[in-house]
Design a protein around this motif. Sequence first.
Motif, PDB file in Angstrom:
ATOM      1  N   ILE A 326       1.066  -0.892  -0.288  1.00 41.70           N
ATOM      2  CA  ILE A 326      -0.039   0.064  -0.644  1.00 41.70           C
ATOM      3  C   ILE A 326       1.137   1.110  -0.008  1.00 41.70           C
ATOM      4  CG2 ILE A 326      -1.844   1.188   1.378  1.00 41.70           C
ATOM      5  CD1 ILE A 326      -2.810  -1.652   2.571  1.00 41.70           C
ATOM      6  N   TYR A 327       1.787   1.270   0.713  1.00 47.38           N
ATOM      7  CA  TYR A 327       3.016   2.348   0.393  1.00 47.38           C
ATOM      8  C   TYR A 327       3.077   2.642  -0.674  1.00 47.38           C
ATOM      9  CZ  TYR A 327       6.367   5.394   2.275  1.00 47.38           C
ATOM     10  OH  TYR A 327       6.687   6.864   2.936  1.00 47.38           O
ATOM     11  N   MET A 328       3.429   1.680  -0.944  1.00 44.49           N
ATOM     12  CA  MET A 328       5.088   1.496  -2.351  1.00 44.49           C
ATOM     13  C   MET A 328       3.623   2.082  -3.364  1.00 44.49           C
ATOM     14  SD  MET A 328       8.327   0.456  -2.537  1.00 44.49           S
ATOM     15  CE  MET A 328       8.246   1.028  -0.907  1.00 44.49           C
ATOM     16  N   VAL A 329       2.592   2.174  -3.804  1.00 44.89           N
ATOM     17  CA  VAL A 329       1.546   2.411  -4.690  1.00 44.89           C
ATOM     18  C   VAL A 329       0.774   3.169  -4.082  1.00 44.89           C
ATOM     19  CG1 VAL A 329      -0.505   0.665  -4.099  1.00 44.89           C
ATOM     20  CG2 VAL A 329       0.017   1.330  -6.208  1.00 44.89           C
ATOM     21  N   PRO A 336      -5.004  11.384  -8.130  1.00 42.62           N
ATOM     22  CA  PRO A 336      -6.109  11.016  -9.607  1.00 42.62           C
ATOM     23  C   PRO A 336      -7.479  11.111  -7.949  1.00 42.62           C
ATOM     24  CG  PRO A 336      -4.683   9.138  -9.943  1.00 42.62           C
ATOM     25  CD  PRO A 336      -3.877  10.670  -9.371  1.00 42.62           C
ATOM     26  N   SER A 337      -7.144  10.787  -7.051  1.00 45.45           N
ATOM     27  CA  SER A 337      -8.492  11.181  -5.914  1.00 45.45           C
ATOM     28  C   SER A 337      -8.356  12.430  -5.744  1.00 45.45           C
ATOM     29  CB  SER A 337      -7.652  10.602  -4.001  1.00 45.45           C
ATOM     30  OG  SER A 337      -7.240   9.163  -4.220  1.00 45.45           O
ATOM     31  N   PHE A 338      -7.355  13.867  -6.521  1.00 50.20           N
ATOM     32  CA  PHE A 338      -8.264  15.253  -5.900  1.00 50.20           C
ATOM     33  C   PHE A 338      -8.717  15.549  -7.555  1.00 50.20           C
ATOM     34  CE2 PHE A 338      -5.392  14.805  -2.330  1.00 50.20           C
ATOM     35  CZ  PHE A 338      -6.424  16.586  -1.506  1.00 50.20           C
ATOM     36  N   MET A 339      -8.233  14.761  -7.996  1.00 50.50           N
ATOM     37  CA  MET A 339      -8.927  14.682  -9.298  1.00 50.50           C
ATOM     38  C   MET A 339     -11.132  14.783  -9.061  1.00 50.50           C
ATOM     39  SD  MET A 339      -5.850  13.849 -11.999  1.00 50.50           S
ATOM     40  CE  MET A 339      -4.891  13.780 -11.972  1.00 50.50           C
ATOM     41  N   ILE A 340     -10.239  13.151  -8.284  1.00 46.18           N
ATOM     42  CA  ILE A 340     -11.899  12.694  -7.918  1.00 46.18           C
ATOM     43  C   ILE A 340     -13.189  13.975  -7.485  1.00 46.18           C
ATOM     44  CG2 ILE A 340     -13.675  10.987  -7.827  1.00 46.18           C
ATOM     45  CD1 ILE A 340     -11.127   8.909  -8.405  1.00 46.18           C
ATOM     46  N   ILE A 341     -12.222  14.198  -6.695  1.00 46.35           N
ATOM     47  CA  ILE A 341     -12.850  15.285  -5.750  1.00 46.35           C
ATOM     48  C   ILE A 341     -13.221  16.863  -6.307  1.00 46.35           C
ATOM     49  CG2 ILE A 341     -11.876  16.968  -3.932  1.00 46.35           C
ATOM     50  CD1 ILE A 341     -11.082  14.671  -1.981  1.00 46.35           C
ATOM     51  N   ASP A 342     -12.615  17.204  -6.954  1.00 45.22           N
ATOM     52  CA  ASP A 342     -13.002  18.358  -7.580  1.00 45.22           C
ATOM     53  C   ASP A 342     -14.021  17.418  -8.785  1.00 45.22           C
ATOM     54  OD1 ASP A 342     -10.867  20.257  -6.681  1.00 45.22           O
ATOM     55  OD2 ASP A 342      -9.418  19.199  -8.807  1.00 45.22           O
ATOM     56  N   GLY A 361      -8.158   2.543   0.019  1.00 43.57           N
ATOM     57  CA  GLY A 361      -8.654   1.752  -0.728  1.00 43.57           C
ATOM     58  C   GLY A 361      -8.564   1.268  -1.915  1.00 43.57           C
ATOM     59  N   PHE A 362      -8.023   2.202  -2.375  1.00 42.55           N
ATOM     60  CA  PHE A 362      -7.660   1.301  -4.052  1.00 42.55           C
ATOM     61  C   PHE A 362      -6.320   1.086  -3.510  1.00 42.55           C
ATOM     62  CE2 PHE A 362     -10.324   5.842  -5.816  1.00 42.55           C
ATOM     63  CZ  PHE A 362     -11.693   5.284  -6.299  1.00 42.55           C
ATOM     64  N   PHE A 366      -5.682  -2.563  -4.958  1.00 37.24           N
ATOM     65  CA  PHE A 366      -4.552  -2.849  -5.670  1.00 37.24           C
ATOM     66  C   PHE A 366      -2.915  -4.483  -5.406  1.00 37.24           C
ATOM     67  CE2 PHE A 366      -0.587  -3.044  -7.779  1.00 37.24           C
ATOM     68  CZ  PHE A 366      -0.731  -2.885  -9.532  1.00 37.24           C
ATOM     69  N   THR A 367      -2.830  -3.806  -4.394  1.00 33.87           N
ATOM     70  CA  THR A 367      -1.954  -4.997  -3.270  1.00 33.87           C
ATOM     71  C   THR A 367      -2.595  -6.075  -3.201  1.00 33.87           C
ATOM     72  OG1 THR A 367      -0.978  -3.425  -1.991  1.00 33.87           O
ATOM     73  CG2 THR A 367      -0.649  -4.868  -1.449  1.00 33.87           C
ATOM     74  N   VAL A 368      -3.971  -6.253  -3.188  1.00 31.74           N
ATOM     75  CA  VAL A 368      -4.765  -7.976  -2.933  1.00 31.74           C
ATOM     76  C   VAL A 368      -4.861  -7.924  -3.619  1.00 31.74           C
ATOM     77  CG1 VAL A 368      -6.973  -8.744  -2.434  1.00 31.74           C
ATOM     78  CG2 VAL A 368      -5.836  -6.580  -0.250  1.00 31.74           C
ATOM     79  N   PHE A 369      -5.054  -7.296  -5.156  1.00 30.02           N
ATOM     80  CA  PHE A 369      -4.849  -8.116  -6.960  1.00 30.02           C
ATOM     81  C   PHE A 369      -3.982  -8.705  -7.305  1.00 30.02           C
ATOM     82  CE2 PHE A 369      -4.246  -7.654 -11.440  1.00 30.02           C
ATOM     83  CZ  PHE A 369      -4.832  -8.123 -11.325  1.00 30.02           C
TER      84      PHE A 369
END
Length: 383
Positions: A326-329, A336-342, A361-362, A366-369
């Motif tokens: 999670i930390y790596m990715v 992109p999260s802020f793009m969605i927020i906008d 969450g994303f 992704f890590t679980v995947f």
Amino acid sequence: MKSSSFVNQERIVWADVLRFVAMFMVISVHCTDPFNISPAARLNPEYNFWGTIYGSILRPCVPLFVMLTGMLLLPVKQEIGLFYKKKLTRVVFPFLIWSVLYNLFPWFTGVMGYDSSIITKFFVYAGDAPSQAFKDSLHNIIMIPFTFTAFCTHMWYIYLLIGLYLFMPIFSAWVKEATDKQKRMYLYFWGITLFLPYIHEYVSNYIFGACPWNGRFDLFYYFAGFNGYLLLGHYLSKGNSWSVLKTLLISAFLFAIGYFVTYVGFGNRVADPRSTEEQIELFFLYCTPNVFLMTIAVFMISQKIKIDSPFWINIFANLTKCGFGIYMVHYFLVGPSFMIIDLLHIPIPIQIPVAASMTFGFAWLFTVFIYKLLPSKAKWIMG
């Protein structure tokens, strides 16, 4: 962010919960960057206000990880070569893979035909017109053994973590033999070093024997740094005998003092256009007394957490397994999260926690995947 989560083959559930809290705080810190770093945002008082509020409350994130590492790994029980092989390989390979990917991203956006402004939307430290040239990406990749870049600023912690792992077997020999009194004495000296950033800023740049020909190797240098948090985590690993109420009251008092100093200090610095980057970061430094107070408060409260539900125990255990990935990715996902927020027109006061929740969450999914897709190889990619 790595550390083992087993002691005597039993999960320490409160440590798993604390790791989740620290991880969410780390991601939230990076979600404050558009508020505190972006030149456009710094001109908006509302962004400054909420960036300071959230940024100040989140400073214990990194010290908490170091305390957990000290708690779970000190004293080191493995032979030094085996310890280095086990710990460093699980950190170094993902670090190199993801550092290369982050530094190739600007070149890749150019290949895809995007304007360089897209890079700044992903990475706020990238500046107004970051290069998309392959030679610059290649230069950044060559420099990975020495430093991180604006496209992966979160990797600074990995250099620190590798250093702690290299130091731990040596430090461990003393920890194993030291009495509680000796450990406390070390922590007292370390506590003095937490004030040195403020002494350097407000009293004298050179003090206690530090000078231009001696750098920062001053009187207390040998007790300074994150090794103090390592020892503190080990020292407090047995918990405390206080009641839950007493722990909550004392922890709340300590956190409030630390937060007040951090909030006021950072707020004044960031509001002054003459402040340098070092001056802006002064009250955010992890090895300062105000951040220490907030850190120890969160740590002590976490020790009182009790969870019996197998469902939640498994959830937090999975988060521990996926934590390094999670930390790596996650730094790819903040922009992109802020793009969605906008697009969703989220109100400014809750943009940071919403962005952090989406990013976390994303990154977790992704890590679980990756672990599901490559069960035997995922550890070399995600850690």
